[in-house]
Design a protein around this motif. Structure first.
Motif, PDB file in Angstrom:
ATOM      1  N   SER A 194    -123.850 -67.781 -25.911  1.00  0.00           N
ATOM      2  CA  SER A 194    -123.735 -67.600 -24.465  1.00  0.00           C
ATOM      3  C   SER A 194    -123.901 -66.127 -24.101  1.00  0.00           C
ATOM      4  O   SER A 194    -123.755 -65.230 -24.936  1.00  0.00           O
ATOM      5  CB  SER A 194    -122.381 -68.120 -23.974  1.00  0.00           C
ATOM      6  OG  SER A 194    -121.336 -67.257 -24.405  1.00  0.00           O
ATOM      7  N   ASN A 195    -124.176 -65.888 -22.831  1.00  0.00           N
ATOM      8  CA  ASN A 195    -124.375 -64.524 -22.345  1.00  0.00           C
ATOM      9  C   ASN A 195    -123.078 -63.863 -21.887  1.00  0.00           C
ATOM     10  O   ASN A 195    -123.090 -62.709 -21.460  1.00  0.00           O
ATOM     11  CB  ASN A 195    -125.365 -64.526 -21.173  1.00  0.00           C
ATOM     12  CG  ASN A 195    -126.762 -64.908 -21.613  1.00  0.00           C
ATOM     13  OD1 ASN A 195    -127.193 -64.544 -22.697  1.00  0.00           O
ATOM     14  ND2 ASN A 195    -127.461 -65.649 -20.773  1.00  0.00           N
ATOM     15  N   SER A 196    -121.969 -64.584 -21.946  1.00  0.00           N
ATOM     16  CA  SER A 196    -120.702 -64.060 -21.455  1.00  0.00           C
ATOM     17  C   SER A 196    -120.194 -62.933 -22.347  1.00  0.00           C
ATOM     18  O   SER A 196    -120.128 -63.059 -23.571  1.00  0.00           O
ATOM     19  CB  SER A 196    -119.656 -65.188 -21.402  1.00  0.00           C
ATOM     20  OG  SER A 196    -118.377 -64.677 -21.070  1.00  0.00           O
ATOM     21  N   VAL A 197    -119.807 -61.815 -21.704  1.00  0.00           N
ATOM     22  CA  VAL A 197    -119.242 -60.701 -22.472  1.00  0.00           C
ATOM     23  C   VAL A 197    -117.852 -61.041 -22.981  1.00  0.00           C
ATOM     24  O   VAL A 197    -117.314 -60.367 -23.863  1.00  0.00           O
ATOM     25  CB  VAL A 197    -119.193 -59.419 -21.611  1.00  0.00           C
ATOM     26  CG1 VAL A 197    -120.582 -58.970 -21.242  1.00  0.00           C
ATOM     27  CG2 VAL A 197    -118.343 -59.645 -20.352  1.00  0.00           C
ATOM     28  N   GLY A 198    -117.256 -62.105 -22.422  1.00  0.00           N
ATOM     29  CA  GLY A 198    -115.922 -62.495 -22.830  1.00  0.00           C
ATOM     30  C   GLY A 198    -115.829 -63.050 -24.231  1.00  0.00           C
ATOM     31  O   GLY A 198    -114.729 -63.156 -24.786  1.00  0.00           O
ATOM     32  N   VAL A 199    -116.967 -63.380 -24.842  1.00  0.00           N
ATOM     33  CA  VAL A 199    -116.944 -63.915 -26.209  1.00  0.00           C
ATOM     34  C   VAL A 199    -117.349 -62.869 -27.241  1.00  0.00           C
ATOM     35  O   VAL A 199    -117.453 -63.189 -28.428  1.00  0.00           O
ATOM     36  CB  VAL A 199    -117.868 -65.152 -26.330  1.00  0.00           C
ATOM     37  CG1 VAL A 199    -117.465 -66.224 -25.339  1.00  0.00           C
ATOM     38  CG2 VAL A 199    -119.332 -64.773 -26.139  1.00  0.00           C
ATOM     39  N   TRP A 256    -115.640 -59.869 -27.864  1.00  0.00           N
ATOM     40  CA  TRP A 256    -114.448 -59.343 -28.531  1.00  0.00           C
ATOM     41  C   TRP A 256    -113.536 -60.514 -28.897  1.00  0.00           C
ATOM     42  O   TRP A 256    -113.145 -61.293 -28.028  1.00  0.00           O
ATOM     43  CB  TRP A 256    -113.722 -58.375 -27.609  1.00  0.00           C
ATOM     44  CG  TRP A 256    -112.417 -57.847 -28.163  1.00  0.00           C
ATOM     45  CD1 TRP A 256    -111.169 -58.277 -27.857  1.00  0.00           C
ATOM     46  CD2 TRP A 256    -112.253 -56.793 -29.118  1.00  0.00           C
ATOM     47  NE1 TRP A 256    -110.222 -57.568 -28.558  1.00  0.00           N
ATOM     48  CE2 TRP A 256    -110.857 -56.640 -29.340  1.00  0.00           C
ATOM     49  CE3 TRP A 256    -113.135 -55.958 -29.807  1.00  0.00           C
ATOM     50  CZ2 TRP A 256    -110.335 -55.700 -30.215  1.00  0.00           C
ATOM     51  CZ3 TRP A 256    -112.616 -55.025 -30.683  1.00  0.00           C
ATOM     52  CH2 TRP A 256    -111.241 -54.891 -30.886  1.00  0.00           C
ATOM     53  N   VAL A 257    -113.208 -60.651 -30.176  1.00  0.00           N
ATOM     54  CA  VAL A 257    -112.467 -61.835 -30.630  1.00  0.00           C
ATOM     55  C   VAL A 257    -111.257 -61.429 -31.468  1.00  0.00           C
ATOM     56  O   VAL A 257    -111.204 -60.342 -32.049  1.00  0.00           O
ATOM     57  CB  VAL A 257    -113.364 -62.777 -31.468  1.00  0.00           C
ATOM     58  CG1 VAL A 257    -114.546 -63.257 -30.653  1.00  0.00           C
ATOM     59  CG2 VAL A 257    -113.823 -62.112 -32.768  1.00  0.00           C
ATOM     60  N   TYR A 258    -110.292 -62.357 -31.490  1.00  0.00           N
ATOM     61  CA  TYR A 258    -109.181 -62.310 -32.429  1.00  0.00           C
ATOM     62  C   TYR A 258    -109.379 -63.457 -33.408  1.00  0.00           C
ATOM     63  O   TYR A 258    -109.280 -64.627 -33.026  1.00  0.00           O
ATOM     64  CB  TYR A 258    -107.835 -62.492 -31.720  1.00  0.00           C
ATOM     65  CG  TYR A 258    -107.407 -61.351 -30.830  1.00  0.00           C
ATOM     66  CD1 TYR A 258    -108.108 -60.140 -30.797  1.00  0.00           C
ATOM     67  CD2 TYR A 258    -106.292 -61.483 -29.999  1.00  0.00           C
ATOM     68  CE1 TYR A 258    -107.704 -59.103 -29.979  1.00  0.00           C
ATOM     69  CE2 TYR A 258    -105.879 -60.443 -29.181  1.00  0.00           C
ATOM     70  CZ  TYR A 258    -106.592 -59.265 -29.162  1.00  0.00           C
ATOM     71  OH  TYR A 258    -106.204 -58.243 -28.339  1.00  0.00           O
ATOM     72  N   PHE A 259    -109.680 -63.122 -34.639  1.00  0.00           N
ATOM     73  CA  PHE A 259    -109.850 -64.124 -35.692  1.00  0.00           C
ATOM     74  C   PHE A 259    -108.517 -64.223 -36.437  1.00  0.00           C
ATOM     75  O   PHE A 259    -108.164 -63.354 -37.220  1.00  0.00           O
ATOM     76  CB  PHE A 259    -110.975 -63.712 -36.638  1.00  0.00           C
ATOM     77  CG  PHE A 259    -111.390 -64.770 -37.617  1.00  0.00           C
ATOM     78  CD1 PHE A 259    -112.569 -65.473 -37.453  1.00  0.00           C
ATOM     79  CD2 PHE A 259    -110.594 -65.063 -38.715  1.00  0.00           C
ATOM     80  CE1 PHE A 259    -112.953 -66.445 -38.365  1.00  0.00           C
ATOM     81  CE2 PHE A 259    -110.953 -66.026 -39.624  1.00  0.00           C
ATOM     82  CZ  PHE A 259    -112.139 -66.720 -39.458  1.00  0.00           C
ATOM     83  N   PRO A 284    -109.665 -62.777 -26.042  1.00  0.00           N
ATOM     84  CA  PRO A 284    -108.751 -62.127 -25.085  1.00  0.00           C
ATOM     85  C   PRO A 284    -109.439 -61.619 -23.828  1.00  0.00           C
ATOM     86  O   PRO A 284    -108.798 -61.478 -22.784  1.00  0.00           O
ATOM     87  CB  PRO A 284    -108.158 -60.973 -25.895  1.00  0.00           C
ATOM     88  CG  PRO A 284    -109.165 -60.699 -26.976  1.00  0.00           C
ATOM     89  CD  PRO A 284    -109.753 -62.031 -27.319  1.00  0.00           C
ATOM     90  N   ASP A 285    -110.736 -61.311 -23.899  1.00  0.00           N
ATOM     91  CA  ASP A 285    -111.454 -60.793 -22.727  1.00  0.00           C
ATOM     92  C   ASP A 285    -111.944 -61.894 -21.805  1.00  0.00           C
ATOM     93  O   ASP A 285    -112.447 -61.610 -20.718  1.00  0.00           O
ATOM     94  CB  ASP A 285    -112.653 -59.944 -23.168  1.00  0.00           C
ATOM     95  CG  ASP A 285    -112.214 -58.566 -23.641  1.00  0.00           C
ATOM     96  OD1 ASP A 285    -111.033 -58.235 -23.445  1.00  0.00           O
ATOM     97  OD2 ASP A 285    -113.042 -57.837 -24.211  1.00  0.00           O
ATOM     98  N   ALA A 286    -111.827 -63.158 -22.216  1.00  0.00           N
ATOM     99  CA  ALA A 286    -112.387 -64.258 -21.422  1.00  0.00           C
ATOM    100  C   ALA A 286    -111.687 -64.380 -20.079  1.00  0.00           C
ATOM    101  O   ALA A 286    -112.322 -64.585 -19.043  1.00  0.00           O
ATOM    102  CB  ALA A 286    -112.279 -65.567 -22.195  1.00  0.00           C
TER     103      ALA A 286
END
Length: 216
Positions: free
Chosen positions: A135-140, A142-145, A205-207
């Motif tokens: 997806s083009n969303s910047v919300g994906v 930065w992730v917490y794995f 977390p940025d979503a």
């Protein structure tokens, strides 16, 4: 046409080169599920036909005859000198169309139209993993794995991810590793992770912030 079986096969392969090229691009970069041999051959044939149809429309627009349509004439060679440029142009058309087709497929243009009119709620052939990270969303980004077995959390930017499969792979950048109590353990500029698909927990977390920004 006095052609041996081997030469006939070779010349037919050259003629259908545009379709095979388009099919290869689609299979490598667009298709998300495994295709049967029959599907690949059928796609190559259909993509080739579309390439030549587009070429025919262009030739008619500029007032030129398409010589490849005259292959049924007596004594006409498959790889006639007049046909070779047409095969080359059709191959270039297939290359361009293949790129556009894959771009549209990965961006779900047609699927979004069907969703808008209420025809389907599906997002495509791929699973949620591919859908999210494509997806083009910047919300994906930065992730917490969260790794429950090691009781650590890997925080970082997703730079690369694997295709669908039993083993999910992520390449994270600017990684900060915490324990479950929130204590920072260490940092790494780049970190590779691989887990079985049933043992993955990823948070974005940025979503929420991105959604709020878009709603304003």
């Amino acid at each position: 046409m006095n052609l041996s079986v081997s030469s006939l096969f070779f010349e037919l392969a050259v003629i259908f080169l545009p379709g095979f090229l388009w099919m290869k691009i689609h299979t490598k970069y667009g298709a998300k599920k495994q295709r049967s041999q029959f599907d690949l051959i059928l796609n190559a044939f259909l993509f080739g036909v579309v390439s030549y149809i587009i070429l025919m429309l262009i030739y008619r627009l500029i007032g030129l005859p398409l010589n490849i349509l005259a292959l049924d004439q007596d004594g006409k060679k498959l790889l006639d000198s007049a046909i070779l440029p047409e095969i080359l142009w059709a191959t270039l058309i297939a290359l361009f169309c293949g790129i556009v087709f894959v771009y549209a497929e990965n961006r779900k243009f047609l699927t979004r139209v069907f969703q808008k009119i209420g025809l389907t709620k599906r997002f495509g052939d791929e699973d949620v993993w591919d859908f999210v990270f494509n997806s083009n969303s910047v919300g994906v980004e930065w992730v917490y794995f969260r790794d429950f077995s090691e009781r650590v959390v890997y925080c970082g930017y997703v730079r690369l991810f694997s295709e669908s499969g039993q083993l999910r792979e992520l390449l994270l950048q600017n990684v900060i590793v915490y324990d479950f109590d929130g204590n920072e353990l260490y940092r790494r500029p780049m970190l590779y992770l691989a887990r079985e698909q049933a043992n993955i927990h990823i948070e974005f977390p940025d979503a929420e912030r991105t959604s709020n920004d878009q709603g304003e």
